[in-house]
Design a protein around this motif. Structure first.
Motif, PDB file in Angstrom:
ATOM      1  N   ASP A 212       0.768  -1.360   0.029  1.00 25.55           N
ATOM      2  CA  ASP A 212      -0.047   0.069  -0.007  1.00 25.55           C
ATOM      3  C   ASP A 212       0.802   1.177   0.067  1.00 25.55           C
ATOM      4  O   ASP A 212       0.513   2.472  -0.518  1.00 25.55           O
ATOM      5  N   ASN A 213       1.976   1.157   0.643  1.00 31.81           N
ATOM      6  CA  ASN A 213       2.631   2.393   0.780  1.00 31.81           C
ATOM      7  C   ASN A 213       3.698   2.572  -0.244  1.00 31.81           C
ATOM      8  O   ASN A 213       4.227   1.561  -0.781  1.00 31.81           O
ATOM      9  N   ASN A 214       4.323   3.829  -0.620  1.00 31.48           N
ATOM     10  CA  ASN A 214       5.532   4.180  -1.432  1.00 31.48           C
ATOM     11  C   ASN A 214       6.846   3.390  -1.155  1.00 31.48           C
ATOM     12  O   ASN A 214       7.018   3.144   0.240  1.00 31.48           O
ATOM     13  N   ILE A 215       7.402   3.301  -2.133  1.00 35.30           N
ATOM     14  CA  ILE A 215       8.769   2.661  -1.942  1.00 35.30           C
ATOM     15  C   ILE A 215       9.764   3.891  -2.118  1.00 35.30           C
ATOM     16  O   ILE A 215       9.841   4.551  -3.049  1.00 35.30           O
ATOM     17  N   PHE A 216      10.667   4.177  -0.969  1.00 33.63           N
ATOM     18  CA  PHE A 216      11.506   5.204  -0.844  1.00 33.63           C
ATOM     19  C   PHE A 216      12.825   4.659  -1.250  1.00 33.63           C
ATOM     20  O   PHE A 216      13.610   5.670  -2.002  1.00 33.63           O
ATOM     21  N   TYR A 217      13.296   3.528  -1.038  1.00 34.54           N
ATOM     22  CA  TYR A 217      14.703   3.046  -1.107  1.00 34.54           C
ATOM     23  C   TYR A 217      14.953   1.932  -1.784  1.00 34.54           C
ATOM     24  O   TYR A 217      13.989   0.893  -2.251  1.00 34.54           O
ATOM     25  N   ARG A 218      15.893   1.787  -2.842  1.00 32.65           N
ATOM     26  CA  ARG A 218      16.307   0.418  -3.465  1.00 32.65           C
ATOM     27  C   ARG A 218      17.793   0.414  -3.387  1.00 32.65           C
ATOM     28  O   ARG A 218      18.673   1.064  -2.964  1.00 32.65           O
ATOM     29  N   ILE A 219      18.130  -1.088  -3.739  1.00 33.85           N
ATOM     30  CA  ILE A 219      19.251  -1.518  -3.616  1.00 33.85           C
ATOM     31  C   ILE A 219      19.387  -2.606  -4.668  1.00 33.85           C
ATOM     32  O   ILE A 219      18.616  -3.382  -5.032  1.00 33.85           O
ATOM     33  N   LYS A 220      20.410  -2.211  -5.665  1.00 35.01           N
ATOM     34  CA  LYS A 220      20.859  -3.054  -6.521  1.00 35.01           C
ATOM     35  C   LYS A 220      22.019  -4.131  -6.258  1.00 35.01           C
ATOM     36  O   LYS A 220      22.950  -3.633  -6.052  1.00 35.01           O
ATOM     37  N   ALA A 221      21.616  -5.336  -5.695  1.00 35.44           N
ATOM     38  CA  ALA A 221      22.505  -6.312  -4.903  1.00 35.44           C
ATOM     39  C   ALA A 221      23.193  -6.889  -5.783  1.00 35.44           C
ATOM     40  O   ALA A 221      22.677  -7.974  -6.759  1.00 35.44           O
ATOM     41  N   ASP A 222      24.438  -7.084  -5.654  1.00 42.17           N
ATOM     42  CA  ASP A 222      25.498  -7.954  -6.402  1.00 42.17           C
ATOM     43  C   ASP A 222      25.828  -9.067  -5.648  1.00 42.17           C
ATOM     44  O   ASP A 222      26.347  -9.928  -6.211  1.00 42.17           O
ATOM     45  N   GLN A 223      25.671  -9.207  -4.248  1.00 41.06           N
ATOM     46  CA  GLN A 223      25.885 -10.267  -3.171  1.00 41.06           C
ATOM     47  C   GLN A 223      24.469 -10.403  -2.364  1.00 41.06           C
ATOM     48  O   GLN A 223      24.404  -9.088  -1.670  1.00 41.06           O
ATOM     49  N   VAL A 224      24.084 -11.523  -2.458  1.00 38.55           N
ATOM     50  CA  VAL A 224      22.976 -11.931  -1.233  1.00 38.55           C
ATOM     51  C   VAL A 224      23.282 -13.089  -0.832  1.00 38.55           C
ATOM     52  O   VAL A 224      23.627 -14.103  -1.449  1.00 38.55           O
ATOM     53  N   ARG A 225      23.375 -13.207   0.577  1.00 39.55           N
ATOM     54  CA  ARG A 225      23.591 -14.414   1.488  1.00 39.55           C
ATOM     55  C   ARG A 225      22.439 -14.430   2.349  1.00 39.55           C
ATOM     56  O   ARG A 225      21.956 -13.871   2.829  1.00 39.55           O
TER      57      ARG A 225
END
Length: 225
Positions: A212-225
Protein backbone atom coordinates in the motif's frame (compact mmCIF):
# COMPACT_ATOMS: atom_id res chain seq x y z
CA UNK A 1 12.50 -64.53 61.73
CA UNK A 2 10.36 -61.40 61.94
CA UNK A 3 13.11 -59.57 63.81
CA UNK A 4 15.63 -60.43 61.10
CA UNK A 5 13.24 -59.20 58.40
CA UNK A 6 12.66 -55.97 60.31
CA UNK A 7 16.41 -55.37 60.67
CA UNK A 8 16.94 -56.06 56.96
CA UNK A 9 14.26 -53.56 56.04
CA UNK A 10 15.80 -50.85 58.24
CA UNK A 11 19.20 -51.52 56.72
CA UNK A 12 17.81 -51.04 53.23
CA UNK A 13 16.34 -47.67 54.17
CA UNK A 14 19.66 -46.44 55.50
CA UNK A 15 21.67 -47.80 52.57
CA UNK A 16 19.40 -46.41 49.83
CA UNK A 17 17.92 -43.12 51.10
CA UNK A 18 15.73 -41.19 48.64
CA UNK A 19 17.22 -37.93 47.37
CA UNK A 20 15.56 -35.66 44.85
CA UNK A 21 17.59 -34.47 41.87
CA UNK A 22 18.16 -30.74 42.20
CA UNK A 23 15.70 -28.85 40.03
CA UNK A 24 18.26 -26.10 39.51
CA UNK A 25 20.72 -28.67 38.12
CA UNK A 26 18.08 -29.94 35.71
CA UNK A 27 17.19 -26.37 34.73
CA UNK A 28 20.84 -25.65 33.95
CA UNK A 29 20.89 -28.41 31.33
CA UNK A 30 17.52 -27.31 29.93
CA UNK A 31 18.81 -23.75 29.46
CA UNK A 32 21.87 -25.15 27.65
CA UNK A 33 19.61 -27.01 25.21
CA UNK A 34 17.43 -23.92 24.67
CA UNK A 35 20.47 -21.69 24.10
CA UNK A 36 22.20 -24.03 21.64
CA UNK A 37 20.39 -22.65 18.54
CA UNK A 38 22.02 -19.31 19.44
CA UNK A 39 25.03 -20.47 17.43
CA UNK A 40 22.92 -19.66 14.37
CA UNK A 41 23.13 -15.89 13.66
CA UNK A 42 19.35 -15.51 13.35
CA UNK A 43 18.86 -16.86 16.88
CA UNK A 44 21.96 -15.35 18.50
CA UNK A 45 19.90 -13.57 21.24
CA UNK A 46 19.22 -17.04 22.72
CA UNK A 47 22.82 -17.14 23.95
CA UNK A 48 21.74 -14.95 26.88
CA UNK A 49 20.13 -18.10 28.30
CA UNK A 50 23.61 -19.52 28.92
CA UNK A 51 24.08 -16.96 31.71
CA UNK A 52 20.87 -18.17 33.33
CA UNK A 53 22.04 -21.77 32.86
CA UNK A 54 25.35 -21.07 34.59
CA UNK A 55 23.58 -19.42 37.53
CA UNK A 56 21.12 -22.33 37.81
CA UNK A 57 23.98 -24.85 37.73
CA UNK A 58 25.82 -23.06 40.53
CA UNK A 59 22.66 -22.94 42.64
CA UNK A 60 22.04 -26.64 42.00
CA UNK A 61 25.62 -27.62 42.86
CA UNK A 62 25.53 -25.66 46.11
CA UNK A 63 22.26 -27.30 47.07
CA UNK A 64 23.77 -30.77 46.65
CA UNK A 65 26.70 -29.82 48.88
CA UNK A 66 24.72 -28.03 51.57
CA UNK A 67 21.95 -30.63 51.74
CA UNK A 68 23.55 -33.91 50.63
CA UNK A 69 20.86 -35.99 52.32
CA UNK A 70 18.10 -34.22 50.38
CA UNK A 71 19.49 -33.45 46.92
CA UNK A 72 21.51 -35.29 44.30
CA UNK A 73 22.65 -34.11 40.90
CA UNK A 74 26.06 -32.58 41.59
CA UNK A 75 27.51 -34.06 38.39
CA UNK A 76 24.52 -32.80 36.41
CA UNK A 77 24.98 -29.31 37.84
CA UNK A 78 28.70 -29.32 37.00
CA UNK A 79 27.90 -30.38 33.45
CA UNK A 80 25.33 -27.57 33.15
CA UNK A 81 27.82 -24.93 34.32
CA UNK A 82 30.63 -26.12 32.04
CA UNK A 83 28.41 -26.68 28.99
CA UNK A 84 26.75 -23.27 29.29
CA UNK A 85 30.07 -21.52 29.82
CA UNK A 86 31.61 -23.18 26.75
CA UNK A 87 28.54 -22.38 24.66
CA UNK A 88 28.60 -18.75 25.78
CA UNK A 89 32.29 -18.27 24.96
CA UNK A 90 32.16 -20.13 21.65
CA UNK A 91 28.95 -18.42 20.59
CA UNK A 92 30.23 -14.93 21.35
CA UNK A 93 33.50 -15.71 19.60
CA UNK A 94 31.72 -17.11 16.54
CA UNK A 95 29.36 -14.17 16.13
CA UNK A 96 32.16 -11.66 16.72
CA UNK A 97 34.21 -13.30 13.98
CA UNK A 98 31.23 -13.28 11.60
CA UNK A 99 30.52 -9.61 12.35
CA UNK A 100 34.14 -8.60 11.77
CA UNK A 101 34.47 -10.44 8.46
CA UNK A 102 31.02 -10.34 6.82
CA UNK A 103 31.23 -6.93 5.10
CA UNK A 104 32.76 -7.27 1.62
CA UNK A 105 35.68 -5.03 0.75
CA UNK A 106 34.57 -1.70 -0.67
CA UNK A 107 31.16 -1.71 1.06
CA UNK A 108 30.01 0.17 4.16
CA UNK A 109 27.83 -1.43 6.84
CA UNK A 110 24.62 0.49 7.47
CA UNK A 111 22.08 -0.24 10.22
CA UNK A 112 18.52 -0.60 8.97
CA UNK A 113 17.17 1.61 11.75
CA UNK A 114 18.99 4.60 10.25
CA UNK A 115 16.58 4.38 7.32
CA UNK A 116 13.46 4.15 9.50
CA UNK A 117 11.43 7.02 10.87
CA UNK A 118 10.55 6.81 14.59
CA UNK A 119 6.96 6.17 15.61
CA UNK A 120 4.88 9.33 15.44
CA UNK A 121 7.14 11.01 12.88
CA UNK A 122 6.17 11.61 9.23
CA UNK A 123 6.94 8.59 7.06
CA UNK A 124 9.54 10.20 4.79
CA UNK A 125 13.15 9.32 3.82
CA UNK A 126 15.63 9.96 6.62
CA UNK A 127 18.54 12.40 6.41
CA UNK A 128 20.86 9.40 6.55
CA UNK A 129 19.22 7.99 3.40
CA UNK A 130 20.06 11.16 1.49
CA UNK A 131 23.65 10.99 2.73
CA UNK A 132 24.27 7.45 1.45
CA UNK A 133 22.42 7.79 -1.86
CA UNK A 134 24.58 6.17 -4.54
CA UNK A 135 26.95 4.47 -2.06
CA UNK A 136 27.89 0.79 -1.95
CA UNK A 137 26.35 -0.57 1.26
CA UNK A 138 25.98 -3.76 3.29
CA UNK A 139 22.93 -4.45 5.47
CA UNK A 140 20.71 -7.22 6.78
CA UNK A 141 17.00 -7.85 6.71
CA UNK A 142 14.15 -10.24 5.89
CA UNK A 143 12.28 -10.90 2.65
CA UNK A 144 8.65 -9.84 2.99
CA UNK A 145 6.34 -12.80 2.16
CA UNK A 146 4.29 -10.63 -0.21
CA UNK A 147 7.36 -10.54 -2.47
CA UNK A 148 6.47 -14.03 -3.67
CA UNK A 149 7.81 -17.56 -3.29
CA UNK A 150 10.51 -19.67 -4.90
CA UNK A 151 13.51 -18.05 -6.58
CA UNK A 152 13.28 -14.25 -6.56
CA UNK A 153 15.21 -11.66 -8.52
CA UNK A 154 13.27 -8.79 -6.97
CA UNK A 155 11.81 -8.54 -3.48
CA UNK A 156 11.04 -6.21 -0.60
CA UNK A 157 13.45 -6.23 2.33
CA UNK A 158 12.18 -5.33 5.82
CA UNK A 159 14.12 -4.95 9.10
CA UNK A 160 12.65 -7.70 11.28
CA UNK A 161 10.26 -10.63 11.48
CA UNK A 162 7.62 -8.48 13.15
CA UNK A 163 7.50 -6.15 10.17
CA UNK A 164 7.82 -9.11 7.85
CA UNK A 165 5.10 -11.38 9.17
CA UNK A 166 3.01 -9.75 11.88
CA UNK A 167 3.04 -6.04 11.16
CA UNK A 168 0.62 -5.91 8.24
CA UNK A 169 1.62 -3.38 5.60
CA UNK A 170 5.08 -2.00 6.45
CA UNK A 171 5.76 1.74 6.42
CA UNK A 172 7.60 3.21 3.48
CA UNK A 173 10.71 3.77 5.60
CA UNK A 174 10.60 0.09 6.64
CA UNK A 175 10.98 -1.19 3.07
CA UNK A 176 13.78 -1.52 0.55
CA UNK A 177 13.12 -2.73 -2.98
CA UNK A 178 15.96 -5.12 -3.83
CA UNK A 179 16.91 -6.14 -7.36
CA UNK A 180 19.48 -8.93 -7.60
CA UNK A 181 21.94 -8.34 -10.43
CA UNK A 182 24.35 -10.57 -12.39
CA UNK A 183 21.57 -12.99 -13.31
CA UNK A 184 21.37 -14.34 -9.75
CA UNK A 185 18.31 -14.99 -7.61
CA UNK A 186 17.41 -15.56 -3.97
CA UNK A 187 15.19 -18.24 -2.48
CA UNK A 188 12.26 -16.82 -0.54
CA UNK A 189 12.07 -17.66 3.16
CA UNK A 190 12.11 -16.29 6.68
CA UNK A 191 15.87 -16.45 7.28
CA UNK A 192 17.83 -13.25 7.73
CA UNK A 193 19.58 -12.08 4.56
CA UNK A 194 22.84 -10.21 4.07
CA UNK A 195 22.96 -7.88 1.10
CA UNK A 196 25.71 -5.88 -0.55
CA UNK A 197 24.96 -3.46 -3.36
CA UNK A 198 24.37 0.10 -4.49
CA UNK A 199 21.84 2.07 -2.45
CA UNK A 200 19.49 4.40 -4.31
CA UNK A 201 16.95 6.88 -3.00
CA UNK A 202 13.78 7.23 -5.06
CA UNK A 203 13.40 10.97 -5.54
CA UNK A 204 9.88 10.26 -6.77
CA UNK A 205 8.36 7.59 -4.44
CA UNK A 206 6.75 4.67 -6.27
CA UNK A 207 4.32 1.91 -5.39
CA UNK A 208 4.57 -1.81 -6.00
CA UNK A 209 1.83 -4.39 -6.37
CA UNK A 210 0.71 -5.91 -3.03
CA UNK A 211 2.13 -2.97 -1.02
CA UNK A 212 0.00 0.00 0.00
CA UNK A 213 2.81 2.43 0.80
CA UNK A 214 5.35 4.10 -1.44
CA UNK A 215 8.83 2.71 -1.90
CA UNK A 216 11.55 5.18 -0.88
CA UNK A 217 14.64 3.00 -1.09
CA UNK A 218 16.24 0.66 -3.59
CA UNK A 219 19.30 -1.54 -3.65
CA UNK A 220 20.87 -3.15 -6.69
CA UNK A 221 22.38 -6.15 -4.93
CA UNK A 222 25.37 -7.90 -6.40
CA UNK A 223 25.81 -10.12 -3.33
CA UNK A 224 23.05 -11.80 -1.30
CA UNK A 225 23.59 -14.42 1.38
Amino acid sequence: MSAELQMSSSSDVVEFPYRAVSRAAIASVVFFVLAFPGLIPTFSPLLILTAVGIAAGIVGYRATKQYPDEYSGAALARFGVIANALLMVSGIGLHTYIYMTEVPEGYTRIPFHELQQPEGMPDIPTRFAYDIDGNKVFLKGYIHPASGSGALRQFILVPDLGTCCFGGQPKSSDMIEVTVTNGKNVKAGLTKRKLAGKFQLNRTPQKLTDFDNNIFYRIKADQVR
